[in-house]
Write a protein that holds these residues in place. Structure first.
Motif, PDB file in Angstrom:
ATOM      1  N   ARG A 103      50.098 -33.903   4.547  1.00 53.78           N
ATOM      2  CA  ARG A 103      49.494 -32.899   5.435  1.00 53.78           C
ATOM      3  C   ARG A 103      47.975 -33.083   5.526  1.00 53.78           C
ATOM      4  O   ARG A 103      47.398 -32.997   6.602  1.00 53.78           O
ATOM      5  CB  ARG A 103      49.830 -31.490   4.928  1.00 53.78           C
ATOM      6  N   ASP A 104      47.323 -33.322   4.380  1.00 53.10           N
ATOM      7  CA  ASP A 104      45.857 -33.525   4.384  1.00 53.10           C
ATOM      8  C   ASP A 104      45.474 -34.748   5.197  1.00 53.10           C
ATOM      9  O   ASP A 104      44.457 -34.750   5.908  1.00 53.10           O
ATOM     10  CB  ASP A 104      45.347 -33.664   2.946  1.00 53.10           C
ATOM     11  N   LEU A 105      46.266 -35.775   5.070  1.00 53.59           N
ATOM     12  CA  LEU A 105      45.962 -36.994   5.809  1.00 53.59           C
ATOM     13  C   LEU A 105      46.058 -36.763   7.309  1.00 53.59           C
ATOM     14  O   LEU A 105      45.217 -37.226   8.089  1.00 53.59           O
ATOM     15  CB  LEU A 105      46.912 -38.108   5.369  1.00 53.59           C
ATOM     16  N   HIS A 106      47.056 -35.996   7.707  1.00 52.78           N
ATOM     17  CA  HIS A 106      47.220 -35.689   9.124  1.00 52.78           C
ATOM     18  C   HIS A 106      46.040 -34.853   9.644  1.00 52.78           C
ATOM     19  O   HIS A 106      45.498 -35.105  10.723  1.00 52.78           O
ATOM     20  CB  HIS A 106      48.535 -34.941   9.339  1.00 52.78           C
ATOM     21  N   GLN A 107      45.663 -33.861   8.825  1.00 51.31           N
ATOM     22  CA  GLN A 107      44.519 -33.037   9.199  1.00 51.31           C
ATOM     23  C   GLN A 107      43.228 -33.857   9.211  1.00 51.31           C
ATOM     24  O   GLN A 107      42.367 -33.670  10.070  1.00 51.31           O
ATOM     25  CB  GLN A 107      44.399 -31.862   8.238  1.00 51.31           C
ATOM     26  N   GLY A 108      43.064 -34.768   8.258  1.00 47.74           N
ATOM     27  CA  GLY A 108      41.892 -35.644   8.224  1.00 47.74           C
ATOM     28  C   GLY A 108      41.794 -36.514   9.454  1.00 47.74           C
ATOM     29  O   GLY A 108      40.708 -36.757   9.983  1.00 47.74           O
ATOM     30  N   GLU A 109      42.959 -37.005   9.908  1.00 47.40           N
ATOM     31  CA  GLU A 109      42.956 -37.797  11.145  1.00 47.40           C
ATOM     32  C   GLU A 109      42.448 -36.960  12.319  1.00 47.40           C
ATOM     33  O   GLU A 109      41.695 -37.441  13.166  1.00 47.40           O
ATOM     34  CB  GLU A 109      44.354 -38.323  11.415  1.00 47.40           C
ATOM     35  N   SER A 110      42.873 -35.671  12.349  1.00 45.21           N
ATOM     36  CA  SER A 110      42.420 -34.790  13.432  1.00 45.21           C
ATOM     37  C   SER A 110      40.906 -34.581  13.360  1.00 45.21           C
ATOM     38  O   SER A 110      40.211 -34.654  14.379  1.00 45.21           O
ATOM     39  CB  SER A 110      43.144 -33.449  13.338  1.00 45.21           C
ATOM     40  N   PHE A 111      40.392 -34.318  12.139  1.00 38.59           N
ATOM     41  CA  PHE A 111      38.941 -34.146  11.967  1.00 38.59           C
ATOM     42  C   PHE A 111      38.181 -35.407  12.332  1.00 38.59           C
ATOM     43  O   PHE A 111      37.126 -35.358  12.960  1.00 38.59           O
ATOM     44  CB  PHE A 111      38.635 -33.747  10.526  1.00 38.59           C
ATOM     45  N   LEU A 112      38.707 -36.544  11.917  1.00 42.76           N
ATOM     46  CA  LEU A 112      38.037 -37.803  12.235  1.00 42.76           C
ATOM     47  C   LEU A 112      37.972 -38.037  13.726  1.00 42.76           C
ATOM     48  O   LEU A 112      36.950 -38.497  14.257  1.00 42.76           O
ATOM     49  CB  LEU A 112      38.781 -38.956  11.542  1.00 42.76           C
ATOM     50  N   HIS A 113      39.050 -37.658  14.405  1.00 44.36           N
ATOM     51  CA  HIS A 113      39.070 -37.796  15.852  1.00 44.36           C
ATOM     52  C   HIS A 113      38.000 -36.903  16.497  1.00 44.36           C
ATOM     53  O   HIS A 113      37.291 -37.326  17.407  1.00 44.36           O
ATOM     54  CB  HIS A 113      40.459 -37.435  16.373  1.00 44.36           C
ATOM     55  N   GLN A 114      37.898 -35.665  15.998  1.00 43.95           N
ATOM     56  CA  GLN A 114      36.875 -34.750  16.520  1.00 43.95           C
ATOM     57  C   GLN A 114      35.462 -35.272  16.249  1.00 43.95           C
ATOM     58  O   GLN A 114      34.574 -35.150  17.091  1.00 43.95           O
ATOM     59  CB  GLN A 114      37.060 -33.367  15.899  1.00 43.95           C
ATOM     60  N   ILE A 115      35.281 -35.828  15.041  1.00 43.67           N
ATOM     61  CA  ILE A 115      33.947 -36.366  14.703  1.00 43.67           C
ATOM     62  C   ILE A 115      33.586 -37.515  15.625  1.00 43.67           C
ATOM     63  O   ILE A 115      32.448 -37.627  16.111  1.00 43.67           O
ATOM     64  CB  ILE A 115      33.923 -36.817  13.233  1.00 43.67           C
ATOM     65  N   LEU A 116      34.550 -38.394  15.877  1.00 48.84           N
ATOM     66  CA  LEU A 116      34.276 -39.530  16.764  1.00 48.84           C
ATOM     67  C   LEU A 116      33.945 -39.054  18.169  1.00 48.84           C
ATOM     68  O   LEU A 116      33.041 -39.593  18.818  1.00 48.84           O
ATOM     69  CB  LEU A 116      35.489 -40.466  16.783  1.00 48.84           C
ATOM     70  N   LEU A 117      34.666 -38.005  18.632  1.00 48.16           N
ATOM     71  CA  LEU A 117      34.344 -37.451  19.955  1.00 48.16           C
ATOM     72  C   LEU A 117      32.934 -36.863  19.970  1.00 48.16           C
ATOM     73  O   LEU A 117      32.180 -37.039  20.934  1.00 48.16           O
ATOM     74  CB  LEU A 117      35.367 -36.381  20.321  1.00 48.16           C
ATOM     75  N   ALA A 118      32.582 -36.147  18.869  1.00 47.10           N
ATOM     76  CA  ALA A 118      31.243 -35.559  18.791  1.00 47.10           C
ATOM     77  C   ALA A 118      30.164 -36.640  18.771  1.00 47.10           C
ATOM     78  O   ALA A 118      29.108 -36.497  19.392  1.00 47.10           O
ATOM     79  CB  ALA A 118      31.142 -34.675  17.545  1.00 47.10           C
ATOM     80  N   VAL A 119      30.428 -37.725  18.029  1.00 36.77           N
ATOM     81  CA  VAL A 119      29.461 -38.832  17.983  1.00 36.77           C
ATOM     82  C   VAL A 119      29.272 -39.439  19.363  1.00 36.77           C
ATOM     83  O   VAL A 119      28.149 -39.752  19.784  1.00 36.77           O
ATOM     84  CB  VAL A 119      29.926 -39.895  16.973  1.00 36.77           C
TER      85      VAL A 119
END
Length: 580
Positions: A103-119
């Protein structure tokens, strides 16, 4: 989504899950092995128990060994059971950890995706910001260039305007608005039909550096706004330095051979003396370095003149000063001394010489070599100036104060040039301040004539700087004067009225100009109607209380700047020859 090394997060997760599953299978196999061993032990235990029941003839030693073995087996079984329970708990924990990690890994992927969009958005914003910064720099550069061109055009316009004034012979008029002061406030108020106006309200202001706006709200009159245009307008926030910046070019003209006159005009308490001299403390003026920022036109002008003279060769010039006041339509020499050497303010006559210039016979001229000597003479003259308190001003000047600084510069070819006070004073029986009268007077004393004869044919250029602090015009009812002060006020107002009449006659090109109607206009005849560069500094109060007097001052300035005279003439090198 790819990471830095090219391995996706999902792949890493799958590998970790597989490792956990392998560990889980290994544990399960271990459990099965242990369960099998446990079953075998149970079988052995049962078998041993059967053997024990069937065997009754065992000796005591065999019985002891059997009992010991039974206890050991039972202990091993208990330990194995506990180990199995612990393994089951560990396996359960591993399953829960694997699920949480997934579950954490899935959520981390979502956060990473958001961070990349923000960057990515931040990179876009940075690019847009850089573009805006470049455009801003271009606009600032363009604005700077426009401002520079504006300043150049404004300066060029001012130069052309000044040139036009010189060609037309107009009088230059500046106007200064003083700040509101405590004595402007009063309890009573005047009322118009539409609104109530406080007499201490600020009704005069500068809209730009050439325009004055006056809110004319007088009792019985409709509210109207008037504007006046002058060559330069100073607001209440403009300093003494700012005022002098527009005066200093005239001093350069002075050394270029032009006569210059600077006078301050306005009602009592409007700031004339402050503009011309600076702050007044304890009934005397202090020209100290500590108050340098507050110094007026007169001390600043003397400093600038001597600075310009310092650039000339030593011995090529000399400077003389006279200080007079016009009081009750009489001229008083404020540097004249009695037999004991004390200043006594001797009354002098005024006349027109053969050249048509105004002249004061026997007027005292003091030689000065620097600003300190000049200001000391000014201070001495101020101590004799007539002053009395009125309801308008606690230290009102009751006379017109005129300082004349005369500069004589020799021609470059003159080698044996010396001022009249140089050499052996004892043999000439001359002393500073009273050794001779005006060398420019039509009734020059004998030592001055001897000096002129001694130089013979002499080339020299003589120019005059007149600095005038006029007495203030005032309303008799407002000032509350009586007796002798009323007589003083009458003479002041009549002399200022005569000054206005002279300007009016010149502007209307009358054949007769009434200079002799007043000693003031007679004294200033050369500056007003002659070929001098004349600057009039109007001083007005912003208060509603003095609106009538301020309008009169502004009207005077408007008439003055319409006067057209012969353009200012350079004083070419004069040939002085007694035979002529």
């Amino acid at each position: 989504m790819k990471l830095g090394s090219g391995v996706s997060p999902s792949f890493v997760t799958e590998q970790q899950i597989r490792q956990l599953e392998r560990k889980l299978r290994a544990k399960e196999e271990r459990i099965i092995v242990l369960e099998t061993e446990n079953a075998l032990l149970h079988l052995k235990l049962a078998k041993n128990q059967g053997i024990i029941r069937n065997s009754s003839a065992e000796n005591s030693f065999a019985y002891y060994n059997k009992k010991k073995f039974h206890g050991t087996a039972k202990s091993i079984v208990i330990q194995l059971h506990r180990a199995i329970q612990k393994l089951k708990q560990d396996m359960q924990n591993l399953r829960l950890s694997a699920l949480q990690f997934s579950r954490d890994l899935h959520q981390g992927e979502s956060f990473l995706h958001q961070i990349l969009l923000a960057v990515q958005k931040l990179q876009l914003h940075n690019e847009a910001m850089e573009t805006f910064q470049i455009k801003t720099l271009e606009l600032e550069q363009s604005l700077h260039e426009v401002n520079e061109r504006y300043k150049e055009e404004k300066q060029r316009r001012k130069v052309l305007h000044n040139s036009l004034l010189e060609l037309r012979g107009n009088i230059r008029v500046h106007c200064r608005i003083r700040p509101l002061l405590p004595f402007d406030a009063a309890p009573e108020e005047s009322v118009t039909k539409d609104r109530q106006i406080s007499i201490s309200e600020n009704v005069i202001c500068a809209t730009d550096d050439e325009t004055i706006l006056v809110k004319c709200s007088r009792p019985g009159h409709a509210l109207i706004n008037k504007t006046y245009q002058f060559e330069r307008v100073y607001s209440t926030s403009d300093s003494q330095v700012t005022v002098f910046e527009d005066v200093s070019p005239l001093l350069t003209s002075l050394l270029d051979g032009y006569n210059v006159c600077i006078m301050a005009y306005g009602q009592t308490g409007s700031g004339k003396t402050y503009t011309m001299l600076g702050p007044q403390l304890e009934n005397s003026f202090h020209f100290s370095v500590d108050d340098e920022a507050e110094l007026g036109i007169i001390p600043r002008a003397s400093k600038e003149v001597f600075r310009l003279l310092s650039e000339k060769p030593p011995g090529s010039h000399w400077v003389e000063v006279s200080v007079v006041e016009v009081y009750n339509n009489e001229v008083f020499d404020l540097l004249a001394k009695d037999n004991s050497g004390r200043l006594n303010g001797t009354k002098r006559g005024i006349m027109t010489n053969k050249e048509g210039k105004s002249d004061i016979p026997l007027l005292t001229y003091e030689p000065v070599e620097d600003t300190v000597e000049f200001l000391e003479l000014v201070k001495q003259g101020l101590q004799l100036r007539a002053k009395h308190p009125t309801l308008v001003h606690t230290d009102s000047s009751r006379s017109h104060f005129v300082i004349t600084l005369t500069i004589t510069i020799k021609a470059a070819s003159e080698d044996d040039f010396a001022p009249p006070w140089a050499g052996d004073r004892s043999s000439q029986k001359l002393g500073k301040g009273h050794f001779f009268t005006s060398p420019y007077s039509s009734r020059a004393s004998s030592p001055a004539q001897l000096f002129r004869e001694s130089v013979g044919r002499l080339k020299r250029m003589r120019t005059k700087l007149q600095l005038v602090d006029l007495a203030g015009s005032e309303c008799v009812g407002m000032s509350g004067v009586t007796g002798s002060l009323l007589r003083e006020t009458s003479f002041i107002n009549r002399s200022l009225s005569a000054l206005a009449d002279v300007l009016g006659a010149i502007s209307e090109q009358h054949s007769h100009i009434p200079y002799r109607n007043s000693k003031l206009t007679h004294l200033l005849q050369d500056a007003i109607g002659g070929d001098a560069k004349l600057l009039v500094v109007l001083c007005v109060s912003p208060s509603q209380k003095y609106i009538t007097e301020s309008l009169q001052t502004l009207g005077f300035g408007s008439r003055a700047q319409q006067v057209q005279r012969g353009h200012a003439k350079k004083r070419n090198e004069l040939m002085l020859n007694k035979s002529k």
